[in-house]
Design an enzyme around this catalytic site. Sequence first.
Site, PDB file in Angstrom:
ATOM      1  N   PRO A 298       0.791  -1.229   0.000  1.00 39.47           N
ATOM      2  CA  PRO A 298       0.000   0.000   0.000  1.00 39.47           C
ATOM      3  C   PRO A 298       0.823   1.280   0.000  1.00 39.47           C
ATOM      4  CG  PRO A 298      -0.092  -1.077   2.145  1.00 39.47           C
ATOM      5  CD  PRO A 298       0.559  -2.044   1.206  1.00 39.47           C
ATOM      6  N   ASN A 299       0.300   2.244  -0.747  1.00 41.72           N
ATOM      7  CA  ASN A 299       0.813   3.623  -0.840  1.00 41.72           C
ATOM      8  C   ASN A 299       2.121   3.750  -1.617  1.00 41.72           C
ATOM      9  OD1 ASN A 299      -1.302   4.907   0.687  1.00 41.72           O
ATOM     10  ND2 ASN A 299      -0.459   3.881   2.480  1.00 41.72           N
TER      11      ASN A 299
ATOM     12  N   ARG B  22       5.386  12.556  -2.803  1.00 38.81           N
ATOM     13  CA  ARG B  22       5.496  13.140  -1.465  1.00 38.81           C
ATOM     14  C   ARG B  22       6.671  12.495  -0.744  1.00 38.81           C
ATOM     15  NH1 ARG B  22       0.526  11.371   1.476  1.00 38.81           N
ATOM     16  NH2 ARG B  22       2.065  11.454   3.120  1.00 38.81           N
TER      17      ARG B  22
ATOM     18  N   TYR C 144      11.673   8.644   0.891  1.00 38.41           N
ATOM     19  CA  TYR C 144      11.523   7.565  -0.100  1.00 38.41           C
ATOM     20  C   TYR C 144      12.203   7.840  -1.445  1.00 38.41           C
ATOM     21  CZ  TYR C 144       8.022   5.994   3.262  1.00 38.41           C
ATOM     22  OH  TYR C 144       7.402   5.577   4.403  1.00 38.41           O
TER      23      TYR C 144
ATOM     24  N   ASN D  82       8.150  -5.494  -1.468  1.00 36.42           N
ATOM     25  CA  ASN D  82       8.100  -4.381  -0.516  1.00 36.42           C
ATOM     26  C   ASN D  82       6.650  -4.329  -0.034  1.00 36.42           C
ATOM     27  OD1 ASN D  82       7.975  -2.065   0.964  1.00 36.42           O
ATOM     28  ND2 ASN D  82       9.080  -0.795  -0.522  1.00 36.42           N
TER      29      ASN D  82
ATOM     30  N   ALA E 153       3.430  -0.847   4.608  1.00 34.04           N
ATOM     31  CA  ALA E 153       3.032  -0.895   6.020  1.00 34.04           C
ATOM     32  C   ALA E 153       2.549  -2.284   6.443  1.00 34.04           C
ATOM     33  CB  ALA E 153       1.958   0.150   6.283  1.00 34.04           C
TER      34      ALA E 153
ATOM     35  N   HIS F 177       4.567  -4.471   8.875  1.00 38.00           N
ATOM     36  CA  HIS F 177       4.518  -4.287  10.325  1.00 38.00           C
ATOM     37  C   HIS F 177       3.227  -4.799  10.956  1.00 38.00           C
ATOM     38  CE1 HIS F 177       7.697  -1.698   9.008  1.00 38.00           C
ATOM     39  NE2 HIS F 177       6.854  -0.856   8.447  1.00 38.00           N
TER      40      HIS F 177
ATOM     41  N   ASP G  56       1.986 -15.400   6.377  1.00 40.75           N
ATOM     42  CA  ASP G  56       1.592 -16.797   6.131  1.00 40.75           C
ATOM     43  C   ASP G  56       1.650 -17.138   4.641  1.00 40.75           C
ATOM     44  OD1 ASP G  56       1.242 -17.411   8.787  1.00 40.75           O
ATOM     45  OD2 ASP G  56      -0.928 -17.124   8.784  1.00 40.75           O
TER      46      ASP G  56
ATOM     47  N   GLU H 124      12.906  -9.382   0.829  1.00 41.38           N
ATOM     48  CA  GLU H 124      12.124  -8.251   1.341  1.00 41.38           C
ATOM     49  C   GLU H 124      12.904  -6.964   1.063  1.00 41.38           C
ATOM     50  OE1 GLU H 124      11.478  -8.562   5.557  1.00 41.38           O
ATOM     51  OE2 GLU H 124      10.433  -6.625   5.689  1.00 41.38           O
TER      52      GLU H 124
ATOM     53  N   HIS I   5      12.891  -2.641   1.492  1.00 43.36           N
ATOM     54  CA  HIS I   5      12.341  -1.375   1.978  1.00 43.36           C
ATOM     55  C   HIS I   5      13.197  -0.249   1.431  1.00 43.36           C
ATOM     56  CE1 HIS I   5       9.508  -3.284   4.637  1.00 43.36           C
ATOM     57  NE2 HIS I   5      10.480  -4.099   5.016  1.00 43.36           N
TER      58      HIS I   5
ATOM     59  N   SER J 126      13.372   2.732   2.712  1.00 38.43           N
ATOM     60  CA  SER J 126      13.989   3.378   3.873  1.00 38.43           C
ATOM     61  C   SER J 126      14.564   2.310   4.808  1.00 38.43           C
ATOM     62  CB  SER J 126      12.940   4.207   4.616  1.00 38.43           C
ATOM     63  OG  SER J 126      11.900   3.370   5.102  1.00 38.43           O
TER      64      SER J 126
ATOM     65  N   ARG K 103      13.567   4.634  11.992  1.00 36.86           N
ATOM     66  CA  ARG K 103      12.339   5.437  11.905  1.00 36.86           C
ATOM     67  C   ARG K 103      11.469   5.249  13.140  1.00 36.86           C
ATOM     68  NH1 ARG K 103       9.606   4.796   6.323  1.00 36.86           N
ATOM     69  NH2 ARG K 103       8.596   6.669   7.136  1.00 36.86           N
TER      70      ARG K 103
ATOM     71  N   ARG L 182       7.704   0.860  13.181  1.00 39.61           N
ATOM     72  CA  ARG L 182       8.224   0.289  11.915  1.00 39.61           C
ATOM     73  C   ARG L 182       9.403  -0.654  12.170  1.00 39.61           C
ATOM     74  NH1 ARG L 182       5.725   3.609   7.955  1.00 39.61           N
ATOM     75  NH2 ARG L 182       5.362   5.667   8.795  1.00 39.61           N
TER      76      ARG L 182
HETATM   77  O1  CA2 Z   1      10.667   1.972   3.341  1.00 37.86           O
HETATM   78  C1  CA2 Z   1       9.800   1.319   2.764  1.00 37.86           C
HETATM   79  O2  CA2 Z   1       9.929   0.881   1.631  1.00 37.86           O
HETATM   80  C2  CA2 Z   1       8.444   1.083   3.454  1.00 37.86           C
HETATM   81  O3  CA2 Z   1       8.048  -0.256   3.167  1.00 37.86           O
HETATM   82  C3  CA2 Z   1       7.485   2.073   2.849  1.00 37.86           C
HETATM   83  C4  CA2 Z   1       6.106   2.056   3.499  1.00 37.86           C
HETATM   84  C5  CA2 Z   1       6.229   2.161   5.024  1.00 37.86           C
HETATM   85  O4  CA2 Z   1       4.953   2.014   5.620  1.00 37.86           O
HETATM   86  C6  CA2 Z   1       7.173   1.128   5.593  1.00 37.86           C
HETATM   87  O5  CA2 Z   1       7.285   1.344   6.985  1.00 37.86           O
HETATM   88  C7  CA2 Z   1       8.538   1.229   4.954  1.00 37.86           C
HETATM   89  C8  CA2 Z   1       5.242   3.228   3.053  1.00 37.86           C
HETATM   90  C9  CA2 Z   1       5.218   3.481   1.604  1.00 37.86           C
HETATM   91  C10 CA2 Z   1       4.499   4.778   1.412  1.00 37.86           C
HETATM   92  O6  CA2 Z   1       5.133   5.458   0.397  1.00 37.86           O
HETATM   93  C11 CA2 Z   1       4.824   6.775   0.252  1.00 37.86           C
HETATM   94  C12 CA2 Z   1       5.544   7.421  -0.725  1.00 37.86           C
HETATM   95  C13 CA2 Z   1       5.319   8.757  -0.943  1.00 37.86           C
HETATM   96  C14 CA2 Z   1       4.370   9.421  -0.221  1.00 37.86           C
HETATM   97  C15 CA2 Z   1       3.649   8.777   0.752  1.00 37.86           C
HETATM   98  C16 CA2 Z   1       3.879   7.426   0.970  1.00 37.86           C
END
Ligand code: CA2
Length: 157
Positions: free
Chosen positions: A19-20, A27, A32, A83, A86, A89, A96, A107, A109, A111, A116, A120
Amino acid sequence: MAKKPKENKSLPIHILNGPNINLLGEREPEIYGSTTLAQIGEMCAAQGRAHGHATVFRQTNHEGVLVDQIQEARKQASAIVINPGAYSHTSIAVLDALLACTIPVIEVHLSNIHRRDAFRDHSYVSRAATGIVMGLGAQGYLRAIDAVADILKAKKA
Ligand code: CA2
């Protein structure tokens, strides 16, 4: 002239995103990076090709769809790069689904999740991962593909 990569008849590497992650480049570039998800998909395809592997690149905002995509990869992929965003976590369902896979799972990420927010710091998914790449931004996907290529090569030998 560029060297032609060896043709490989194995199944594609499935690269799955949670997601996201579709918002990349729009953003929070300080966390990121500024590379968009479409650009990462193209970079992954090129990296896969350089190793002689086809790639399938996907993103979903829905937990159940991610589980379906993992189950599909279990049958149709040589390896998974994931990846989970969220869901890393929070999701035992994603864990599973990955535990049911016998293929390599890397896996990724963007970041470094350990630098953080405390929430996370733990990833359920890591328990099912062959390896983990984090904190390298978009390049991390490419390093994950390099790792998969090495693992698949070693398996073949
Ligand atoms: O660091 C990563 O790749 C994460 O998997 C990214 C997830 C975050 O919830 C994990 O803790 C770490 C979030 C991706 C959201 O990406 C965005 C990018 C731009 C603007 C808003 C969100």
